[in-house]
Design a protein around this motif. Structure first.
Motif, short mmCIF file in Angstrom:
data_model
loop_
_atom_site.label_atom_id
_atom_site.label_comp_id
_atom_site.label_asym_id
_atom_site.label_seq_id
_atom_site.Cartn_x
_atom_site.Cartn_y
_atom_site.Cartn_z
N GLY A 37 0.79 -1.23 0.00
CA GLY A 37 0.00 0.00 0.00
C GLY A 37 0.81 1.27 0.00
N LYS A 38 2.11 1.18 0.19
CA LYS A 38 2.96 2.38 0.16
C LYS A 38 3.23 2.79 -1.29
CE LYS A 38 5.35 1.63 4.57
NZ LYS A 38 4.65 0.40 4.98
N CYS A 39 3.32 4.08 -1.53
CA CYS A 39 3.53 4.61 -2.88
C CYS A 39 4.98 5.09 -3.00
CB CYS A 39 2.56 5.77 -3.17
SG CYS A 39 2.67 6.42 -4.84
N LEU A 40 5.74 4.50 -3.93
CA LEU A 40 7.14 4.88 -4.07
C LEU A 40 7.33 6.17 -4.88
CD1 LEU A 40 8.20 4.16 -7.18
CD2 LEU A 40 8.23 1.85 -6.29
N LEU A 41 6.28 6.63 -5.57
CA LEU A 41 6.38 7.86 -6.34
C LEU A 41 6.62 9.05 -5.41
CD1 LEU A 41 3.44 7.34 -8.87
CD2 LEU A 41 5.85 6.83 -9.20
N PHE A 42 7.60 9.86 -5.74
CA PHE A 42 7.96 11.06 -4.97
C PHE A 42 8.50 10.74 -3.58
CE2 PHE A 42 4.43 12.23 -7.81
CZ PHE A 42 5.06 13.18 -8.60
N GLY A 65 5.96 8.60 -0.58
CA GLY A 65 5.15 9.43 -1.48
C GLY A 65 3.69 9.38 -1.11
N PRO A 66 2.93 10.39 -1.50
CA PRO A 66 1.49 10.40 -1.17
C PRO A 66 0.76 9.24 -1.83
CG PRO A 66 2.02 12.12 -2.77
CD PRO A 66 3.33 11.55 -2.31
N GLU A 67 -0.03 8.53 -1.04
CA GLU A 67 -0.79 7.39 -1.58
C GLU A 67 -1.81 7.84 -2.62
OE1 GLU A 67 -2.51 5.11 1.53
OE2 GLU A 67 -0.61 4.74 2.57
N SER A 68 -2.21 9.10 -2.54
CA SER A 68 -3.19 9.61 -3.50
C SER A 68 -2.63 9.59 -4.92
CB SER A 68 -3.62 11.03 -3.13
OG SER A 68 -2.50 11.90 -3.06
N SER A 69 -1.32 9.73 -5.06
CA SER A 69 -0.71 9.71 -6.40
C SER A 69 -0.90 8.36 -7.05
CB SER A 69 0.78 10.05 -6.31
OG SER A 69 0.98 11.35 -5.81
N CYS A 70 -0.54 7.30 -6.33
CA CYS A 70 -0.69 5.95 -6.88
C CYS A 70 -2.17 5.59 -7.06
CB CYS A 70 0.00 4.93 -5.98
SG CYS A 70 1.80 5.07 -5.97
N SER A 71 -3.00 6.03 -6.13
CA SER A 71 -4.44 5.74 -6.24
C SER A 71 -5.05 6.43 -7.45
CB SER A 71 -5.17 6.19 -4.97
OG SER A 71 -4.68 5.51 -3.84
N PHE A 72 -4.66 7.69 -7.69
CA PHE A 72 -5.18 8.43 -8.84
C PHE A 72 -4.77 7.78 -10.15
CE2 PHE A 72 -4.40 11.73 -12.08
CZ PHE A 72 -5.70 12.18 -12.26
N ILE A 73 -3.51 7.35 -10.24
CA ILE A 73 -3.01 6.73 -11.46
C ILE A 73 -3.74 5.42 -11.74
CG2 ILE A 73 -0.98 5.68 -12.53
CD1 ILE A 73 0.66 7.70 -10.80
N THR A 74 -3.91 4.62 -10.70
CA THR A 74 -4.61 3.34 -10.86
C THR A 74 -6.06 3.57 -11.25
OG1 THR A 74 -3.17 2.36 -9.16
CG2 THR A 74 -5.17 1.16 -9.74
N PHE A 75 -6.70 4.56 -10.64
CA PHE A 75 -8.10 4.88 -10.97
C PHE A 75 -8.24 5.30 -12.43
CE2 PHE A 75 -11.26 8.28 -11.53
CZ PHE A 75 -12.42 7.56 -11.28
N VAL A 76 -7.33 6.17 -12.89
CA VAL A 76 -7.38 6.63 -14.28
C VAL A 76 -7.17 5.46 -15.23
CG1 VAL A 76 -6.21 8.04 -16.02
CG2 VAL A 76 -6.70 8.99 -13.77
#
Length: 232
Positions: A37-42, A65-76
């Motif tokens: 669940g951790k986001c390595l981006l940023f 990195g903010p989890e919202s970044s990975c969540s947004f990318i996966t959602f898109v």
């Protein structure tokens, strides 16, 4: 015939968008599971010695990195996947039945595809920039003897599985950027369809106007003929 070719080309592009979306979503989901669940981006961090007496270094994460970044990318990616599948099926049905979108639906498709182009471009940029920052962190901006790709074979001792992060995000970046190019092509074809429908409406209005003019002239001529006949 040319208009049918546009619909067929758009159907092919929707299928490609589905494939590229699938290519992007799968490694992103795998990385989320591997990193728990951790986001390595940023993500920011540095290499430090474990203690004074031992020269062995260990990578310390200062801030994930903010989890919202990975969540947004996966959602898109998932949204692009579903939308492209639905649109490909719908256009294939229209192609087989010989139907086509109305002017309103064509304009709505143009707006939706333009929105998807923007969101996929944003997601692709987030992945590329965020992953580069992660690689800069674990390689200390190139100061480490190992490259970012080589370090995925090294246990970073972060309490997670980092054995495939480079491959996962390399594939995800390819899928997202390829999907963006595909959706850009879809938006261009959607614009051409709207323009074609607009030109058809103008042509139809012109034909109706010409028909009214011709009918008006024929009525005037017949009335003039009746008047002359009455005078004789």
């Amino acid at each position: 015939m040319a208009f049918d070719n546009l619909i067929f080309a758009q159907c092919i592009l929707y299928f490609l968008a589905f494939v590229f979306g699938f290519i992007a979503v799968v490694p992103l989901s795998e990385n989320t599971e591997d990193f728990r669940g951790k986001c390595l981006l940023f993500t920011r961090g540095m290499w430090q010695n474990e203690n004074i007496t031992v020269s062995k270094q260990r990578f310390i994460v200062e801030e994930w990195g903010p989890e919202s970044s990975c969540s947004f990318i996966t959602f898109v990616g998932i949204a692009s996947l579903i939308l492209s599948a639905v649109q490909a099926w719908r256009l294939l049905f229209f192609l087989c039945k010989g139907h086509d979108d109305s002017i309103f639906n064509a304009f709505l498709n143009l707006l939706i595809s333009s929105l998807v182009v923007f969101t996929v471009f944003l997601s692709s940029t987030i992945v590329s920039v965020g992953f580069n920052l992660w690689c800069d962190a674990i390689t200390e901006s190139g100061a480490m003897p190992s490259s970012c790709e080589d370090l995925q074979d090294t246990d970073l001792e972060l309490g997670l599985d980092n054995s495939a992060f480079y491959d996962q995000f390399a594939i995800a970046q390819f899928g997202l950027w390829a999907a963006w190019l595909t959706w850009l092509g879809i938006a261009v074809i959607a614009f051409l369809k709207v323009y074609h429908n607009y030109r058809q409406e103008d042509l139809l209005d012109s034909l109706i106007h010409e028909k009214d003019l011709l009918l008006g002239r024929s009525l005037r001529r017949s009335s003039d003929g009746d008047l002359k006949t009455g005078l004789i």
